[in-house]
Design an enzyme around this catalytic site. Structure first.
Site, PDB file in Angstrom:
ATOM      1  N   ASP A  69    -101.210   7.180-100.851  1.00 36.03           N
ATOM      2  CA  ASP A  69    -100.040   8.280-100.967  1.00 36.03           C
ATOM      3  C   ASP A  69    -100.737   9.443-100.997  1.00 36.03           C
ATOM      4  O   ASP A  69    -101.791   9.804-101.550  1.00 36.03           O
ATOM      5  CB  ASP A  69     -99.358   7.882-102.142  1.00 36.03           C
ATOM      6  CG  ASP A  69     -98.707   6.643-102.334  1.00 36.03           C
ATOM      7  OD1 ASP A  69     -98.363   6.089-101.344  1.00 36.03           O
ATOM      8  OD2 ASP A  69     -98.680   6.182-103.441  1.00 36.03           O
ATOM      9  N   ASP A  75     -99.962  15.825-109.619  1.00 35.97           N
ATOM     10  CA  ASP A  75    -100.721  14.431-109.629  1.00 35.97           C
ATOM     11  C   ASP A  75    -102.156  14.621-110.125  1.00 35.97           C
ATOM     12  O   ASP A  75    -102.408  13.626-111.128  1.00 35.97           O
ATOM     13  CB  ASP A  75    -100.743  13.648-108.298  1.00 35.97           C
ATOM     14  CG  ASP A  75     -99.367  13.250-107.969  1.00 35.97           C
ATOM     15  OD1 ASP A  75     -98.731  12.706-108.890  1.00 35.97           O
ATOM     16  OD2 ASP A  75     -99.005  13.075-106.706  1.00 35.97           O
ATOM     17  N   GLU A  98    -103.539   5.609-111.521  1.00 36.34           N
ATOM     18  CA  GLU A  98    -103.069   5.547-110.032  1.00 36.34           C
ATOM     19  C   GLU A  98    -103.601   6.155-109.130  1.00 36.34           C
ATOM     20  O   GLU A  98    -103.850   5.972-107.931  1.00 36.34           O
ATOM     21  CB  GLU A  98    -101.478   5.532-109.989  1.00 36.34           C
ATOM     22  CG  GLU A  98    -101.085   5.656-108.378  1.00 36.34           C
ATOM     23  CD  GLU A  98     -99.751   6.037-108.469  1.00 36.34           C
ATOM     24  OE1 GLU A  98     -98.593   5.433-109.246  1.00 36.34           O
ATOM     25  OE2 GLU A  98     -99.074   6.487-107.323  1.00 36.34           O
ATOM     26  N   GLU A  99    -104.317   7.176-109.728  1.00 32.11           N
ATOM     27  CA  GLU A  99    -104.935   8.152-108.941  1.00 32.11           C
ATOM     28  C   GLU A  99    -106.406   8.349-108.583  1.00 32.11           C
ATOM     29  O   GLU A  99    -107.026   9.136-108.013  1.00 32.11           O
ATOM     30  CB  GLU A  99    -104.661   9.743-109.611  1.00 32.11           C
ATOM     31  CG  GLU A  99    -102.943  10.162-109.462  1.00 32.11           C
ATOM     32  CD  GLU A  99    -102.374  10.113-108.317  1.00 32.11           C
ATOM     33  OE1 GLU A  99    -102.883  10.243-107.345  1.00 32.11           O
ATOM     34  OE2 GLU A  99    -101.057   9.626-108.473  1.00 32.11           O
ATOM     35  N   ASP A 119     -99.890   5.269-114.593  1.00 32.06           N
ATOM     36  CA  ASP A 119     -99.415   6.421-113.645  1.00 32.06           C
ATOM     37  C   ASP A 119     -99.322   7.459-114.133  1.00 32.06           C
ATOM     38  O   ASP A 119     -98.265   7.876-114.863  1.00 32.06           O
ATOM     39  CB  ASP A 119     -98.268   5.672-112.883  1.00 32.06           C
ATOM     40  CG  ASP A 119     -97.718   6.567-111.565  1.00 32.06           C
ATOM     41  OD1 ASP A 119     -98.387   7.419-111.578  1.00 32.06           O
ATOM     42  OD2 ASP A 119     -97.043   6.048-111.037  1.00 32.06           O
ATOM     43  N   LEU A 121     -98.302  10.294-113.133  1.00 32.92           N
ATOM     44  CA  LEU A 121     -96.944  11.269-112.986  1.00 32.92           C
ATOM     45  C   LEU A 121     -96.306  10.408-111.955  1.00 32.92           C
ATOM     46  O   LEU A 121     -96.415  10.621-110.639  1.00 32.92           O
ATOM     47  CB  LEU A 121     -97.070  12.774-112.379  1.00 32.92           C
ATOM     48  CG  LEU A 121     -95.873  13.555-112.444  1.00 32.92           C
ATOM     49  CD1 LEU A 121     -95.260  13.592-113.739  1.00 32.92           C
ATOM     50  CD2 LEU A 121     -96.407  14.933-111.741  1.00 32.92           C
ATOM     51  N   ASP A 122     -95.284   9.441-112.257  1.00 30.62           N
ATOM     52  CA  ASP A 122     -94.668   8.799-111.246  1.00 30.62           C
ATOM     53  C   ASP A 122     -93.343   9.355-110.657  1.00 30.62           C
ATOM     54  O   ASP A 122     -92.902  10.217-111.348  1.00 30.62           O
ATOM     55  CB  ASP A 122     -94.148   7.385-112.011  1.00 30.62           C
ATOM     56  CG  ASP A 122     -93.423   6.541-110.954  1.00 30.62           C
ATOM     57  OD1 ASP A 122     -94.166   5.870-110.352  1.00 30.62           O
ATOM     58  OD2 ASP A 122     -92.357   6.331-111.287  1.00 30.62           O
ATOM     59  N   GLU A 281     -97.245   0.158-113.384  1.00 26.07           N
ATOM     60  CA  GLU A 281     -95.542   0.391-113.174  1.00 26.07           C
ATOM     61  C   GLU A 281     -94.772  -0.602-113.599  1.00 26.07           C
ATOM     62  O   GLU A 281     -93.956  -0.517-114.396  1.00 26.07           O
ATOM     63  CB  GLU A 281     -95.619   0.881-111.497  1.00 26.07           C
ATOM     64  CG  GLU A 281     -95.966   2.153-111.364  1.00 26.07           C
ATOM     65  CD  GLU A 281     -95.997   2.540-109.639  1.00 26.07           C
ATOM     66  OE1 GLU A 281     -95.807   3.921-109.371  1.00 26.07           O
ATOM     67  OE2 GLU A 281     -96.040   1.748-108.913  1.00 26.07           O
TER      68      GLU A 281
END
Ligand code: AHM
Ligand code: MG
Length: 341
Positions: A69, A75, A98-99, A119, A121-122, A281
Site C-alpha cells: 500500500d 502513516d 503494518e508499516e 497497525d 494508523l488504520d 487488524e
C-alpha cells in the site's frame, strides 16, 4: 456531608484514569507501563491527526508498506510514534508493525515480556478528507526462554492474546481494550487533562442489535455465490437492513460494537485472502468482539470456515477474510455455507 462540588469537579476528585483502572485489574506494573506507552503513542497520533492539515501531513510519503500500500506521511509518523513508545518502555521483546517489512526484535538491554503487533494508523487513506482513522493492536506474552524474543513469539493463535485494543480518532478520541480475560473497557480522551478516562466498563453488544450490515459492496460481483446471497438477504428480506460503511475498520467496528450488526471483508476473486491482516487488524477486533458477546469468523476460506481466533498465522503480514459482529448476523451469513459461528 453536603457536597459543594459541581458534577464535573466531583468526578475529578476520583478520576477513573486508564493506568488506575489497569492497575486495579492486573496489579502488574509491567502491564501498566505497556498500556501507558500505547496510550501515550495514541495521544501523539491523535494530536497529529487533528493537526494534519495545518502541519502539512496530508498526502503520500512516496513509499510503500509491507503489503504494497502507498504510505501516507502520517502513516510513517504514527509508526515512529508507536515504535519509539514501545521500544523505550523496556517491557517489549518483539514488535510487528503494518508499516515495517520485518519484525523488530528488541536488544537484550531493552527487552521485556510483551510482544505487540499493531497497525499504527488504520484507514489512513481517509485522512486527507477528514474521515475517522484508528490505531489497532494485539499483545502476547513472550513464550521463548532466551534473552531476546523471536518471531514465533508473535506468530501465535488469536486465543493466546493477553490484550487487544484500538484507539479511534473520530469526533472524540476513544480507546477500547480488553486484557487478561477482562471485559471490554471504553475510555475517552479528556483533551483538557490529556488522560483517557473510563466511560464504559464491561461493554457488551446491545441485547437487540440494530439491523446494520457493513461491507464494501463495490466488490459484490467478485464475491462467491453464498456471500452475494447473504448480502442480498440483508437488502431484500424482512427486516430490511441498513447499510453503513465508513471504509475505516476502526470506525466500522466501533459502531458495530456499540449498535450491533455485522461487518465483513470477505475474500473475493481479486483478493483471495481478503484485505485485512491477521495479527494487527483481524485478531484484535475478533478478541474485543468475542469479549463483548459477539463473534468473528473467516467465512469460507481455503475450503473451510474457521473461528478467527483459532487461526495461527505463518507470516507476520498474512491476510484473512473476516465476518464479525453479533451472533444473529454472523450465523445468518455462515448459514449460507451450511455452518454456524
Ligand atoms: P489500511 O490498513 O491500508 O488503512 O487498510 C485497511 C482499511 C480498513 O480500515 C478498511 O476497513 C478497509 O481498508 C477498507 O478497504 P476498501 O477500501 O477496500 O473497502
Ligand atoms: Mg490497516
Amino acid at each position: 456531608m453536603a457536597s459543594f462540588h459541581p458534577d464535573s469537579i466531583r468526578n475529578d476528585t476520583n478520576s477513573l484514569t486508564l493506568s488506575r483502572q489497569v492497575m486495579i485489574g492486573t496489579r502488574d506494573t509491567d502491564f501498566v507501563v505497556l498500556m501507558n506507552s500505547i496510550a501515550c503513542a495514541c495521544k501523539l497520533i491523535s494530536r497529529s491527526v487533528r493537526k494534519a492539515g495545518i502541519a502539512g501531513l496530508y498526502g503520500n510519503a512516496g513509499s510503500e508498506n509491507a503489503t504494497g500500500d502507498d504510505q501516507k506521511k502520517i502513516d510513517v509518523l504514527s509508526d515512529e510514534m508507536m515504535v519509539n513508545a514501545l521500544k523505550y518502555s523496556h517491557v517489549c521483546a518483539v514488535l510487528v508493525s503494518e508499516e515495517q517489512d520485518d519484525p523488530i526484535i528488541m536488544p537484550e538491554s531493552l527487552s521485556g515480556k510483551y510482544c505487540v503487533a499493531f497497525d499504527p494508523l488504520d484507514g489512513s487513506s481517509n485522512i486527507d478528507c477528514n474521515v475517522s482513522t484508528g490505531t489497532i493492536f494485539s499483545v502476547w506474552e513472550k513464550k521463548s526462554t532466551g534473552p531476546v524474543g523471536v518471531v514465533d513469539d508473535i506468530l501465535r493463535a488469536g486465543n493466546d492474546i493477553v490484550c487487544a485494543g484500538y484507539c479511534a480518532y473520530g469526533s472524540a478520541t476513544e480507546l477500547v481494550i480488553t486484557y487478561y480475560g477482562s471485559g471490554v473497557q471504553r475510555y475517552t480522551l479528556d483533551p483538557s487533562l490529556g488522560e483517557f478516562i473510563l466511560t464504559a466498563n464491561n461493554l457488551k453488544l446491545p441485547e437487540v442489535s440494530k439491523t446494520i450490515y457493513s461491507i464494501n459492496e463495490g466488490n459484490y460481483t467478485s464475491w462467491d455465490k453464498p456471500m452475494r446471497t447473504a448480502i442480498d438477504g440483508f437488502r431484500l428480506n424482512e427486516p430490511r437492513y441498513t447499510a453503513r460503511y465508513v471504509g475505516s475498520m476502526v470506525a466500522d467496528i466501533h459502531r458495530t460494537l456499540l449498535y450491533g450488526g455485522i461487518y465483513l471483508y470477505p475474500a473475493d476473486e481479486k483478493k483471495g485472502n481478503g484485505k485485512l491482516r491477521v495479527l494487527y487488524e483481524c485478531f484484535p477486533m475478533a478478541m474485543i468482539m468475542a469479549k463483548a458477546g459477539g463473534t468473528a469468523s473467516t467465512g469460507m476460506f481455503k475450503g473451510t470456515v474457521t473461528n478467527l481466533l483459532d487461526l495461527v498465522p505463518k507470516s507476520i503480514h498474512e491476510k484473512v477474510p473476516i465476518v464479525i459482529g453479533c451472533h444473529r448476523d454472523v450465523d445468518r451469513v455462515l448459514a449460507h455455507y451450511n455452518t454456524s459461528a
